[in-house]
Design an enzyme around this catalytic site. Structure first.
Site, PDB file in Angstrom:
ATOM      1  N   LYS A 121       0.829  -1.208   0.000  1.00 61.03           N
ATOM      2  CA  LYS A 121       0.000   0.000   0.000  1.00 61.03           C
ATOM      3  C   LYS A 121       0.863   1.257   0.000  1.00 61.03           C
ATOM      4  O   LYS A 121       0.611   2.201  -0.745  1.00 61.03           O
ATOM      5  CB  LYS A 121      -0.936  -0.007   1.208  1.00 61.03           C
ATOM      6  CG  LYS A 121      -1.891   1.179   1.256  1.00 61.03           C
ATOM      7  CD  LYS A 121      -1.549   2.092   2.411  1.00 61.03           C
ATOM      8  CE  LYS A 121      -2.500   3.262   2.498  1.00 61.03           C
ATOM      9  NZ  LYS A 121      -2.187   4.147   3.647  1.00 61.03           N
ATOM     10  N   ASP A 139      -6.711   1.312   1.433  1.00 56.80           N
ATOM     11  CA  ASP A 139      -6.615   1.363   2.894  1.00 56.80           C
ATOM     12  C   ASP A 139      -7.902   0.790   3.483  1.00 56.80           C
ATOM     13  O   ASP A 139      -8.741   0.250   2.759  1.00 56.80           O
ATOM     14  CB  ASP A 139      -6.347   2.790   3.383  1.00 56.80           C
ATOM     15  CG  ASP A 139      -7.539   3.717   3.180  1.00 56.80           C
ATOM     16  OD1 ASP A 139      -8.545   3.295   2.540  1.00 56.80           O
ATOM     17  OD2 ASP A 139      -7.477   4.863   3.641  1.00 56.80           O
TER      18      ASP A 139
END
Length: 210
Positions: A121, A139
């Site tokens: 991420k 997220d």
């Protein structure tokens, strides 16, 4: 309605709600963005933005950061949580950037993911926001919303990323990523909002979810 058709309609709503998309984490270049995103793990962007001015006053480039004692970095970033691990990662990755990349942040996903403290991420955020390369960082807000909106099965963050990349055109990934973050913060039921108050969940959300 197919998932792509649903995504298209959701995209229209997001575009109407969020025409301006400021990058949540304050930074001035790929290195400071990388550090800020690393710090944001299990920490709010707001808190990171409160801490990075002091950290970057100490060192805002890998050459200066590499020479800092880990404990000094840790004391500054302590409010972010996981400060011991993050401080070690920041100093170590700074040294690696100097040794392997002449102090520059690599603009390749696999190379970023090799750096200490940098997961998929974090690497995705740097790729899209620092280098303008297509990526769809996911997220917790995005993961939750993608499931709620029936755009993904919600089985894992990795699966959600793949699903969202399929239903949204590549040239929309950066925009949708930021819009979904802002939307989640504003309408997420975890923050006290009811699904029927949500302009997207009320139309496209899974039934029975709170």
């Amino acid at each position: 309605m197919t998932k792509k058709e649903t995504a298209q309609e959701i995209g229209k709503i997001l575009d109407n709600l969020y025409t301006e998309l400021p990058i949540p984490l304050d930074h001035k270049d790929p290195y400071t963005l990388l550090i800020a995103v690393l710090l944001s793990a299990q920490c709010t962007d707001k808190r990171v933005n409160m801490i990075t001015p002091e950290l970057f006053a100490l060192a805002d480039n890998p050459f200066d950061m590499a020479g800092q004692p880990v404990e000094t970095v840790r004391e500054i970033i302590r409010p972010c949580g996981l400060s011991a691990q993050k401080a070690k990662a920041i100093v170590k990755l700074s040294n690696i950037l100097i040794e392997k990349y002449e102090g520059k942040v690599p603009a390749e996903m696999d190379l970023l993911e090799e750096l200490p403290g940098v997961g998929h991420k974090t690497a995705s955020v740097v790729m899209v926001q620092a280098f303008g390369k297509p990526a769809f960082p996911v997220d917790t807000h995005i993961h939750r919303l993608a499931y709620r909106w029936k755009l993904s099965t919600g089985k894992s963050v990795a699966k959600t990323e793949k699903d969202l990349k399929k239903v949204f055109p590549e040239d929309e990934w950066d925009r949708r990523h930021l819009q979904m973050i802002f939307f989640g913060r504003e309408y997420c039921p975890a923050r006290g909002h009811k699904p029927e108050e949500c302009p997207i969940c009320s139309k496209y959300g899974r039934k029975g979810m709170k």
